[in-house]
Design a protein around this motif. Structure first.
Motif, mmCIF file in Angstrom:
data_model
loop_
_atom_site.group_PDB
_atom_site.id
_atom_site.type_symbol
_atom_site.label_atom_id
_atom_site.label_comp_id
_atom_site.label_asym_id
_atom_site.label_seq_id
_atom_site.Cartn_x
_atom_site.Cartn_y
_atom_site.Cartn_z
ATOM 1 N N GLN A 8 0.839 -1.188 0.000
ATOM 2 C CA GLN A 8 0.000 0.000 0.000
ATOM 3 C C GLN A 8 0.883 1.251 0.000
ATOM 4 O O GLN A 8 1.694 1.449 0.900
ATOM 5 N N ALA A 22 -4.492 6.592 -2.598
ATOM 6 C CA ALA A 22 -3.902 5.317 -2.168
ATOM 7 C C ALA A 22 -3.947 4.312 -3.306
ATOM 8 O O ALA A 22 -4.876 4.313 -4.115
ATOM 9 N N LEU A 77 2.974 2.464 2.923
ATOM 10 C CA LEU A 77 2.399 3.796 3.183
ATOM 11 C C LEU A 77 3.352 4.925 2.822
ATOM 12 O O LEU A 77 3.188 6.057 3.287
#
Length: 350
Positions: A8, A22, A77
């Motif tokens: 991610q 995202a 992230l």
């Protein structure tokens, strides 16, 4: 072999006006393929800018196009920024010929040989989700215009009301057609994962493919052309010509699919309006009361007759009809006044 877990990350591009969003990417994906996926959505840039004009950076460090996401040490992230390369400039603070955005774009308009490779663009369109750019992974669905999606990503965007304007024709689950893609054995590391189960042609854009809306099986156009049948070649379910829908079609084919979609929606809307109108007519009609002749008005017309209820008509066998009828109502008129306690004994007799 268990597929690699998705990573991610966040992707943004201030130069292209793309906000932060995202994205779950394959750790083995190169930055060139990732860059192509992002730029393929901005079709207006294909004619003016070269693929090499952009690069990814993370934490201020430029990332090579040939490097993979995992090989560059990108952590979950992390934010990847797609930048536009700045070339030229004498370093003396003078003009660079790019004082405005239009001038800057015109500088790269002459780089015809360095444009985005159409083969890579085609392969990306057929091997990734049309919404999230992730590699296609079952369960997959298609919309009524032939675009292919990963179902989970499409449902999430639909529930969150984050569908782009180009997919505004998708209004709910009824506009999603579940499809069955035949996977190529051992294709986890190759660019193409799916094929026609009849001819073996790869699902990579070089060949035409059609989905049967009734059963959802995806077959090559060659298979349906060579094998003349009115039943699916996989599950043998009957289908008609209207059940066949082209995947990732040309502009003309997409236009035809859009017209058919509008036509089907128009017929559905017409049937719904007729049903509601019929129901309203039933509920808002005149009160159903019989006239003097016993006729009952139905929707403004006199249809049939209403027979008054008489207790004597349903009296048991061997029963005195007058006595049986007196149970329900007074069957004999009298001049005597009745009390509330006993209707059969007039005043003066009790």
């Amino acid at each position: 072999m268990e597929p690699a877990k998705k990573l991610q990350v966040f992707i943004k591009s201030p130069d292209l006006g793309i906000p932060t969003r995202a994205l779950a990417v394959d750790p083995g994906l190169t930055f060139r393929r990732l860059k192509l996926s992002v730029l393929s959505r901005a079709a207006r840039l294909h004619e003016t800018l070269a693929l090499e004009s952009f690069y990814f950076s993370s934490g201020g460090k430029a990332l090579l196009d040939s490097s993979t996401v995992s090989g560059s040490g990108i952590l979950p992230l992390s934010t990847l920024t797609l930048r536009l390369r700045i070339s030229g400039g004498g370093g003396d603070g003078g003009a660079t010929g790019a004082e405005s955005r239009d001038c800057y774009l015109n500088m790269y308009a002459v780089k015809k040989p360095d444009k985005v490779d159409p083969n890579e663009t085609r392969l990306t369109k057929w091997t990734t989700c049309a919404l999230s750019f992730e590699p296609l992974a079952p369960p997959c669905v298609v919309d009524r215009l032939g675009n292919v999606f990963n179902k989970e990503r499409l449902v999430e965007a639909l529930l969150g009301k984050k569908l782009p304007k180009e997919f505004s024709h998708i209004r709910g689950l009824k506009d999603m057609i579940p499809v069955h893609l035949s996977e190529i054995p051992g294709s986890e590391k190759s660019g193409t994962r799916f094929q026609c189960p009849i001819t073996g042609q790869e699902f990579n854009g070089k060949y035409g493919f059609i989905v049967l809306r009734g059963c959802g099986h995806v077959l090559s156009s060659k298979a349906l052309k060579e094998v003349k049948s009115s039943a699916c070649l996989v599950c043998h379910r009957e289908f008609s010509d209207s059940d066949k829908m082209v995947l990732n079609g040309t502009a003309e084919e997409v236009k035809a699919l859009r017209e058919r979609m509008e036509e089907e929606r128009g017929k559905l809307r017409e049937r719904k309006e007729k049903k509601e109108k019929k129901l309203d007519t039933r509920l808002s009609g005149t009160k159903h009361l019989a006239d003097e002749k016993g006729r009952l008005p139905v929707h403004g017309k006199q249809e049939g007759t209403v027979k008054k209820f008489k207790a004597v008509d349903i009296a048991p066998a061997h029963a005195t009809k007058e006595v049986y009828a007196s149970i329900f109502t007074s069957s004999r008129k009298s001049d005597f006044k009745e009390t509330y306690s006993c209707r059969s004994l007039p005043l003066g007799r009790n």
